[in-house]
Motif scaffolding. Structure first.
Motif, PDB file in Angstrom:
ATOM      1  N   LEU A  61      25.233   3.449  24.027  1.00  0.00           N
ATOM      2  CA  LEU A  61      25.049   2.482  22.936  1.00  0.00           C
ATOM      3  C   LEU A  61      25.772   2.981  21.686  1.00  0.00           C
ATOM      4  O   LEU A  61      25.211   2.997  20.591  1.00  0.00           O
ATOM      5  CB  LEU A  61      23.552   2.294  22.629  1.00  0.00           C
ATOM      6  N   ASP A  62      27.019   3.380  21.871  1.00  0.00           N
ATOM      7  CA  ASP A  62      27.750   3.997  20.772  1.00  0.00           C
ATOM      8  C   ASP A  62      28.166   3.020  19.679  1.00  0.00           C
ATOM      9  O   ASP A  62      28.040   3.311  18.505  1.00  0.00           O
ATOM     10  CB  ASP A  62      28.992   4.720  21.303  1.00  0.00           C
ATOM     11  N   HIS A  63      28.684   1.896  20.063  1.00  0.00           N
ATOM     12  CA  HIS A  63      29.272   0.973  19.085  1.00  0.00           C
ATOM     13  C   HIS A  63      28.486  -0.326  19.052  1.00  0.00           C
ATOM     14  O   HIS A  63      28.925  -1.343  19.583  1.00  0.00           O
ATOM     15  CB  HIS A  63      30.739   0.706  19.421  1.00  0.00           C
ATOM     16  N   VAL A  64      27.310  -0.268  18.451  1.00  0.00           N
ATOM     17  CA  VAL A  64      26.476  -1.455  18.343  1.00  0.00           C
ATOM     18  C   VAL A  64      26.132  -1.706  16.876  1.00  0.00           C
ATOM     19  O   VAL A  64      26.081  -0.777  16.069  1.00  0.00           O
ATOM     20  CB  VAL A  64      25.186  -1.342  19.187  1.00  0.00           C
ATOM     21  N   SER A  65      25.897  -2.965  16.566  1.00  0.00           N
ATOM     22  CA  SER A  65      25.556  -3.360  15.199  1.00  0.00           C
ATOM     23  C   SER A  65      24.043  -3.426  15.033  1.00  0.00           C
ATOM     24  O   SER A  65      23.284  -3.350  16.014  1.00  0.00           O
ATOM     25  CB  SER A  65      26.164  -4.733  14.906  1.00  0.00           C
ATOM     26  N   ASP A  66      23.594  -3.601  13.802  1.00  0.00           N
ATOM     27  CA  ASP A  66      22.170  -3.790  13.546  1.00  0.00           C
ATOM     28  C   ASP A  66      21.649  -5.009  14.303  1.00  0.00           C
ATOM     29  O   ASP A  66      20.546  -4.979  14.857  1.00  0.00           O
ATOM     30  CB  ASP A  66      21.908  -3.949  12.049  1.00  0.00           C
ATOM     31  N   ASN A  67      22.437  -6.077  14.351  1.00  0.00           N
ATOM     32  CA  ASN A  67      22.024  -7.278  15.088  1.00  0.00           C
ATOM     33  C   ASN A  67      21.922  -7.004  16.584  1.00  0.00           C
ATOM     34  O   ASN A  67      21.024  -7.523  17.251  1.00  0.00           O
ATOM     35  CB  ASN A  67      22.977  -8.447  14.829  1.00  0.00           C
ATOM     36  N   ASP A  68      22.840  -6.183  17.127  1.00  0.00           N
ATOM     37  CA  ASP A  68      22.763  -5.801  18.540  1.00  0.00           C
ATOM     38  C   ASP A  68      21.470  -5.030  18.813  1.00  0.00           C
ATOM     39  O   ASP A  68      20.814  -5.245  19.835  1.00  0.00           O
ATOM     40  CB  ASP A  68      23.950  -4.925  18.945  1.00  0.00           C
ATOM     41  N   LEU A  69      21.101  -4.136  17.909  1.00  0.00           N
ATOM     42  CA  LEU A  69      19.880  -3.354  18.068  1.00  0.00           C
ATOM     43  C   LEU A  69      18.649  -4.254  18.016  1.00  0.00           C
ATOM     44  O   LEU A  69      17.717  -4.099  18.807  1.00  0.00           O
ATOM     45  CB  LEU A  69      19.807  -2.256  17.003  1.00  0.00           C
ATOM     46  N   LEU A  70      18.658  -5.236  17.116  1.00  0.00           N
ATOM     47  CA  LEU A  70      17.551  -6.192  17.040  1.00  0.00           C
ATOM     48  C   LEU A  70      17.443  -6.999  18.333  1.00  0.00           C
ATOM     49  O   LEU A  70      16.348  -7.178  18.878  1.00  0.00           O
ATOM     50  CB  LEU A  70      17.725  -7.129  15.842  1.00  0.00           C
ATOM     51  N   ARG A  71      18.586  -7.456  18.848  1.00  0.00           N
ATOM     52  CA  ARG A  71      18.587  -8.206  20.104  1.00  0.00           C
ATOM     53  C   ARG A  71      18.047  -7.352  21.253  1.00  0.00           C
ATOM     54  O   ARG A  71      17.295  -7.832  22.101  1.00  0.00           O
ATOM     55  CB  ARG A  71      19.984  -8.731  20.435  1.00  0.00           C
ATOM     56  N   LEU A  72      18.434  -6.070  21.279  1.00  0.00           N
ATOM     57  CA  LEU A  72      17.952  -5.171  22.319  1.00  0.00           C
ATOM     58  C   LEU A  72      16.428  -5.041  22.254  1.00  0.00           C
ATOM     59  O   LEU A  72      15.737  -5.205  23.259  1.00  0.00           O
ATOM     60  CB  LEU A  72      18.605  -3.786  22.186  1.00  0.00           C
ATOM     61  N   LEU A  78       9.754  -5.894  22.630  1.00  0.00           N
ATOM     62  CA  LEU A  78       9.091  -5.028  21.657  1.00  0.00           C
ATOM     63  C   LEU A  78       8.896  -5.701  20.304  1.00  0.00           C
ATOM     64  O   LEU A  78       8.072  -5.264  19.505  1.00  0.00           O
ATOM     65  CB  LEU A  78       9.889  -3.733  21.490  1.00  0.00           C
ATOM     66  N   LEU A  79       9.670  -6.736  20.038  1.00  0.00           N
ATOM     67  CA  LEU A  79       9.581  -7.489  18.789  1.00  0.00           C
ATOM     68  C   LEU A  79       9.661  -8.971  19.088  1.00  0.00           C
ATOM     69  O   LEU A  79      10.389  -9.380  20.002  1.00  0.00           O
ATOM     70  CB  LEU A  79      10.729  -7.129  17.844  1.00  0.00           C
ATOM     71  N   GLN A  80       8.951  -9.760  18.303  1.00  0.00           N
ATOM     72  CA  GLN A  80       9.042 -11.214  18.402  1.00  0.00           C
ATOM     73  C   GLN A  80       9.338 -11.753  17.013  1.00  0.00           C
ATOM     74  O   GLN A  80       8.565 -11.514  16.077  1.00  0.00           O
ATOM     75  CB  GLN A  80       7.741 -11.829  18.903  1.00  0.00           C
ATOM     76  N   PRO A  81      10.452 -12.464  16.857  1.00  0.00           N
ATOM     77  CA  PRO A  81      10.777 -13.020  15.539  1.00  0.00           C
ATOM     78  C   PRO A  81       9.802 -14.126  15.147  1.00  0.00           C
ATOM     79  O   PRO A  81       9.244 -14.816  15.997  1.00  0.00           O
ATOM     80  CB  PRO A  81      12.185 -13.568  15.711  1.00  0.00           C
ATOM     81  N   GLY A  99      17.705  18.198  19.668  1.00  0.00           N
ATOM     82  CA  GLY A  99      19.155  18.069  19.641  1.00  0.00           C
ATOM     83  C   GLY A  99      19.678  16.821  20.336  1.00  0.00           C
ATOM     84  O   GLY A  99      20.884  16.705  20.551  1.00  0.00           O
ATOM     85  N   ASN A 100      18.804  15.892  20.689  1.00  0.00           N
ATOM     86  CA  ASN A 100      19.229  14.639  21.320  1.00  0.00           C
ATOM     87  C   ASN A 100      19.773  13.669  20.281  1.00  0.00           C
ATOM     88  O   ASN A 100      19.237  13.570  19.175  1.00  0.00           O
ATOM     89  CB  ASN A 100      18.042  13.960  22.027  1.00  0.00           C
ATOM     90  N   TYR A 101      20.816  12.941  20.647  1.00  0.00           N
ATOM     91  CA  TYR A 101      21.365  11.912  19.773  1.00  0.00           C
ATOM     92  C   TYR A 101      20.596  10.619  20.012  1.00  0.00           C
ATOM     93  O   TYR A 101      20.514  10.137  21.146  1.00  0.00           O
ATOM     94  CB  TYR A 101      22.854  11.705  20.034  1.00  0.00           C
ATOM     95  N   LEU A 102      20.008  10.105  18.938  1.00  0.00           N
ATOM     96  CA  LEU A 102      19.153   8.935  19.020  1.00  0.00           C
ATOM     97  C   LEU A 102      19.591   7.857  18.049  1.00  0.00           C
ATOM     98  O   LEU A 102      20.235   8.136  17.042  1.00  0.00           O
ATOM     99  CB  LEU A 102      17.701   9.286  18.645  1.00  0.00           C
ATOM    100  N   TRP A 103      19.170   6.636  18.359  1.00  0.00           N
ATOM    101  CA  TRP A 103      19.155   5.578  17.362  1.00  0.00           C
ATOM    102  C   TRP A 103      17.809   5.644  16.661  1.00  0.00           C
ATOM    103  O   TRP A 103      16.768   5.805  17.308  1.00  0.00           O
ATOM    104  CB  TRP A 103      19.324   4.200  17.994  1.00  0.00           C
ATOM    105  N   SER A 104      17.823   5.537  15.350  1.00  0.00           N
ATOM    106  CA  SER A 104      16.633   5.349  14.531  1.00  0.00           C
ATOM    107  C   SER A 104      16.791   3.957  13.937  1.00  0.00           C
ATOM    108  O   SER A 104      17.700   3.723  13.136  1.00  0.00           O
ATOM    109  CB  SER A 104      16.577   6.413  13.430  1.00  0.00           C
ATOM    110  N   VAL A 105      15.942   3.026  14.362  1.00  0.00           N
ATOM    111  CA  VAL A 105      16.091   1.624  13.964  1.00  0.00           C
ATOM    112  C   VAL A 105      14.865   1.211  13.156  1.00  0.00           C
ATOM    113  O   VAL A 105      13.748   1.146  13.688  1.00  0.00           O
ATOM    114  CB  VAL A 105      16.245   0.702  15.190  1.00  0.00           C
ATOM    115  N   ASN A 106      15.072   0.966  11.856  1.00  0.00           N
ATOM    116  CA  ASN A 106      14.007   0.505  10.973  1.00  0.00           C
ATOM    117  C   ASN A 106      13.962  -1.014  10.978  1.00  0.00           C
ATOM    118  O   ASN A 106      14.996  -1.666  10.785  1.00  0.00           O
ATOM    119  CB  ASN A 106      14.234   0.975   9.540  1.00  0.00           C
ATOM    120  N   VAL A 107      12.765  -1.557  11.172  1.00  0.00           N
ATOM    121  CA  VAL A 107      12.556  -3.001  11.179  1.00  0.00           C
ATOM    122  C   VAL A 107      11.403  -3.315  10.233  1.00  0.00           C
ATOM    123  O   VAL A 107      10.279  -2.840  10.448  1.00  0.00           O
ATOM    124  CB  VAL A 107      12.199  -3.511  12.595  1.00  0.00           C
ATOM    125  N   MET A 108      11.687  -4.087   9.174  1.00  0.00           N
ATOM    126  CA  MET A 108      10.610  -4.514   8.297  1.00  0.00           C
ATOM    127  C   MET A 108       9.882  -5.668   8.984  1.00  0.00           C
ATOM    128  O   MET A 108      10.480  -6.706   9.258  1.00  0.00           O
ATOM    129  CB  MET A 108      11.109  -4.976   6.933  1.00  0.00           C
TER     130      MET A 108
END
Length: 129
Positions: A61-72, A78-81, A99-108
């Motif tokens: 998941l190297d090249h994803v946008s914030d919108n891609d992360l929300l869709r995922l 895990l989320l319902q709009p 030492g793992n590379y992670l996404w940290s995704v903040n959702v208000m």
């Protein structure tokens, strides 16, 4: 592929607000996405907003946008709009305690204007020691 489980062992939750600018950590949950990717979600509050932060491996998941992360997160259930509410989502790549590379995704998910998103994963409170 086997994905690493997020390691948050270096995180100390703040369970009491000492002043108005403090973050208040409310709870957390763990699970596994449909592709076998373990995740951790943490719920917290700051300045009248309630947020969730999702941590999961950034492998494949190297090249994803914030919108891609929300869709995922939405496609994983895990989320319902909420109809008509604009979600506020921001992702960044981080390194965890192991030492793992992670996404940290903040959702208000809520603010003074109401609920923006519904979270569906069960959370548990942090233990006070």
């Amino acid at each position: 592929m086997e994905y690493p489980k997020p390691d948050r062992s270096d995180f100390t939750p703040n369970l009491e607000k000492a002043d108005i600018d403090d973050v208040l950590d409310l709870g957390f949950g763990e699970g596994v996405m449909s592709d076998g990717r373990p995740f951790r979600v943490e719920c917290w509050a700051h300045h009248g907003a309630t947020l969730l932060t999702f941590f999961f491996s950034s492998a494949d998941l190297d090249h994803v946008s914030d919108n891609d992360l929300l869709r995922l997160l939405s496609s994983e259930g895990l989320l319902q709009p909420i109809d008509g509410r604009e979600p506020d989502v921001r992702g960044e790549r981080v390194t965890d305690a192991a030492g793992n590379y992670l996404w940290s995704v903040n959702v208000m998910i809520g603010d003074d204007e109401g609920v923006r998103m519904r979270d569906t994963h069960p959370l548990q409170r942090y233990k006070t020691e």
